[in-house]
Design a protein around this motif. Structure first.
Motif, PDB file in Angstrom:
ATOM      1  N   ALA A  52       0.813  -1.221   0.000  1.00  0.00           N
ATOM      2  CA  ALA A  52       0.000   0.000   0.000  1.00  0.00           C
ATOM      3  C   ALA A  52       0.844   1.267   0.000  1.00  0.00           C
ATOM      4  O   ALA A  52       0.304   2.368  -0.104  1.00  0.00           O
ATOM      5  N   GLY A  53       2.160   1.123   0.101  1.00  0.00           N
ATOM      6  CA  GLY A  53       3.041   2.282   0.167  1.00  0.00           C
ATOM      7  C   GLY A  53       3.430   2.865  -1.181  1.00  0.00           C
ATOM      8  O   GLY A  53       4.233   3.789  -1.238  1.00  0.00           O
ATOM      9  N   ALA A  54       2.862   2.325  -2.268  1.00  0.00           N
ATOM     10  CA  ALA A  54       3.119   2.868  -3.604  1.00  0.00           C
ATOM     11  C   ALA A  54       1.813   2.868  -4.383  1.00  0.00           C
ATOM     12  O   ALA A  54       0.939   2.035  -4.157  1.00  0.00           O
ATOM     13  N   ARG A  55       1.698   3.799  -5.299  1.00  0.00           N
ATOM     14  CA  ARG A  55       0.494   3.839  -6.139  1.00  0.00           C
ATOM     15  C   ARG A  55       0.612   2.882  -7.322  1.00  0.00           C
ATOM     16  O   ARG A  55      -0.390   2.557  -7.958  1.00  0.00           O
ATOM     17  N   ALA A  56       1.838   2.460  -7.630  1.00  0.00           N
ATOM     18  CA  ALA A  56       2.050   1.499  -8.715  1.00  0.00           C
ATOM     19  C   ALA A  56       3.340   0.737  -8.452  1.00  0.00           C
ATOM     20  O   ALA A  56       4.280   1.276  -7.842  1.00  0.00           O
ATOM     21  N   TRP A  57       3.368  -0.498  -8.920  1.00  0.00           N
ATOM     22  CA  TRP A  57       4.523  -1.368  -8.734  1.00  0.00           C
ATOM     23  C   TRP A  57       4.962  -1.970 -10.063  1.00  0.00           C
ATOM     24  O   TRP A  57       4.133  -2.313 -10.903  1.00  0.00           O
ATOM     25  N   VAL A  58       6.265  -2.118 -10.214  1.00  0.00           N
ATOM     26  CA  VAL A  58       6.830  -2.998 -11.231  1.00  0.00           C
ATOM     27  C   VAL A  58       7.539  -4.114 -10.487  1.00  0.00           C
ATOM     28  O   VAL A  58       8.499  -3.858  -9.747  1.00  0.00           O
ATOM     29  N   MET A  59       7.039  -5.335 -10.640  1.00  0.00           N
ATOM     30  CA  MET A  59       7.698  -6.495 -10.043  1.00  0.00           C
ATOM     31  C   MET A  59       8.548  -7.150 -11.123  1.00  0.00           C
ATOM     32  O   MET A  59       8.066  -7.414 -12.230  1.00  0.00           O
ATOM     33  N   ILE A  60       9.804  -7.395 -10.821  1.00  0.00           N
ATOM     34  CA  ILE A  60      10.697  -8.059 -11.769  1.00  0.00           C
ATOM     35  C   ILE A  60      10.812  -9.518 -11.357  1.00  0.00           C
ATOM     36  O   ILE A  60      11.397  -9.843 -10.308  1.00  0.00           O
ATOM     37  N   GLY A  61      10.241 -10.375 -12.168  1.00  0.00           N
ATOM     38  CA  GLY A  61      10.216 -11.794 -11.862  1.00  0.00           C
ATOM     39  C   GLY A  61       9.159 -12.477 -12.706  1.00  0.00           C
ATOM     40  O   GLY A  61       8.666 -11.921 -13.682  1.00  0.00           O
ATOM     41  N   VAL A  85       4.277  -6.713 -14.230  1.00  0.00           N
ATOM     42  CA  VAL A  85       5.313  -7.723 -14.022  1.00  0.00           C
ATOM     43  C   VAL A  85       6.244  -7.745 -15.235  1.00  0.00           C
ATOM     44  O   VAL A  85       5.788  -7.873 -16.377  1.00  0.00           O
ATOM     45  N   LEU A  86       7.530  -7.603 -14.971  1.00  0.00           N
ATOM     46  CA  LEU A  86       8.565  -7.658 -16.010  1.00  0.00           C
ATOM     47  C   LEU A  86       9.433  -8.870 -15.739  1.00  0.00           C
ATOM     48  O   LEU A  86       9.952  -9.027 -14.625  1.00  0.00           O
ATOM     49  N   ASP A  87       9.584  -9.736 -16.734  1.00  0.00           N
ATOM     50  CA  ASP A  87      10.422 -10.913 -16.514  1.00  0.00           C
ATOM     51  C   ASP A  87      11.898 -10.524 -16.419  1.00  0.00           C
ATOM     52  O   ASP A  87      12.288  -9.422 -16.829  1.00  0.00           O
ATOM     53  N   ASP A  88      12.704 -11.407 -15.886  1.00  0.00           N
ATOM     54  CA  ASP A  88      14.115 -11.101 -15.611  1.00  0.00           C
ATOM     55  C   ASP A  88      14.884 -10.687 -16.865  1.00  0.00           C
ATOM     56  O   ASP A  88      15.840  -9.900 -16.774  1.00  0.00           O
ATOM     57  N   ALA A  89      14.497 -11.217 -18.017  1.00  0.00           N
ATOM     58  CA  ALA A  89      15.197 -10.893 -19.266  1.00  0.00           C
ATOM     59  C   ALA A  89      14.597  -9.689 -19.974  1.00  0.00           C
ATOM     60  O   ALA A  89      15.024  -9.359 -21.084  1.00  0.00           O
ATOM     61  N   ALA A  90      13.628  -9.037 -19.350  1.00  0.00           N
ATOM     62  CA  ALA A  90      12.971  -7.853 -19.919  1.00  0.00           C
ATOM     63  C   ALA A  90      12.380  -8.133 -21.292  1.00  0.00           C
ATOM     64  O   ALA A  90      12.489  -7.334 -22.215  1.00  0.00           O
TER      65      ALA A  90
END
Length: 258
Positions: A52-61, A85-90
């Motif tokens: 809840a501490g961010a309005r948006a997240w990018v999770m890498i995984g 969600v962004l995979d490790d290899a982008a």
């Protein structure tokens, strides 16, 4: 950040090995990077406390692990943070949570522009829009010039049927193009010249573009690469320093046709 207020965007790299990718994204998107391996305890608990501490997240995984991280956290699509969600290899930037209301769809495109990933948007509104615009332009064209060229190329087709706009990396900061996309809530997808060079399909090569950009054309290969199962329904049209091509997706659409 003011104490107690959420940050606009935070990045959660699941693995330490993706810290460099996270830092690259943070620099491009003005985001805060979490480093969960520096904290004691389980990542699941740490992410739950931070959610809840961010309005948006990018999770890498992986999407699978992101889904497990999010289990039990979302409550209301109007107030939950967006998650991409962004995979490790982008390779892929997936709008996982809060596509419209939270802005995850737009964030997926922003992540894609920063990394070269393919944006993955699955909300129904975008899925039924069949048209993709490829746009090239001379330096310094304004929003009105872009709009006039698009209207000319669409030739009666509805702008509301356009799913996205695609261009080459050299044009990623064109203020007129950016203003046009923002005014019409159209996501902008940017392709590296090297990617376009490998798929440089054009109906008519341009010597000027070859000298200036190093490609035989911009708008047609951009549109076709953005919509790989589509058909070029409007080849390159030029108006006042702007070129536009239109590709129509011939795959599954709202009516279930193939």
């Amino acid at each position: 950040m003011t104490a107690g207020l959420p940050v606009a965007l935070a990045i959660w790299p699941v693995r330490r090995e993706t810290e460099v990718l996270a830092a690259h994204l943070a620099a491009h998107l003005n985001a805060v990077v979490h480093r969960p391996w520096q904290q004691a305890g389980r990542q699941f608990d740490a992410f739950g406390a931070a959610f809840a501490g961010a309005r948006a997240w990018v999770m890498i995984g992986a999407v699978g692990i992101a889904s497990r991280f999010l289990a039990g956290l979302p409550h209301d699509k109007h107030t939950d943070p967006a998650v991409v969600v962004l995979d490790d290899a982008a390779r892929f930037a997936v709008a996982l949570l809060g596509g419209h209301e939270g802005g995850a769809n737009a964030l997926a495109y922003a992540v894609a522009r920063a990394t070269g990933a393919v944006p993955v948007v699955t909300t129904a509104t975008e899925a039924v829009k069949p048209l993709t615009l490829g746009i090239g332009c001379r330096r310094g064209v304004d929003e009105d010039q872009i709009a006039a060229a698009v209207t000319h190329a669409l030739a009666g087709r509805a702008l509301a049927d356009v799913r996205e706009v695609a261009t080459v990396d050299l044009k990623a900061d064109e203020t007129g193009l950016l203003a046009f996309c923002e005014a019409h809530a159209l996501p902008l997808r940017v392709f590296a010249r090297a990617d376009l060079a490998g798929r440089a399909y054009v109906t008519q090569a341009s010597d000027w573009v070859q000298r200036s950009v190093g490609l035989p054309g911009v708008c047609e290969p951009c549109a076709l690469l953005a919509s790989p199962r589509g058909e070029l329904v409007v080849p390159k049209t030029a108006l006042n320093g702007v070129t536009v091509a239109v590709v129509e997706d011939r795959g599954w659409a709202a009516g279930g046709r193939a």
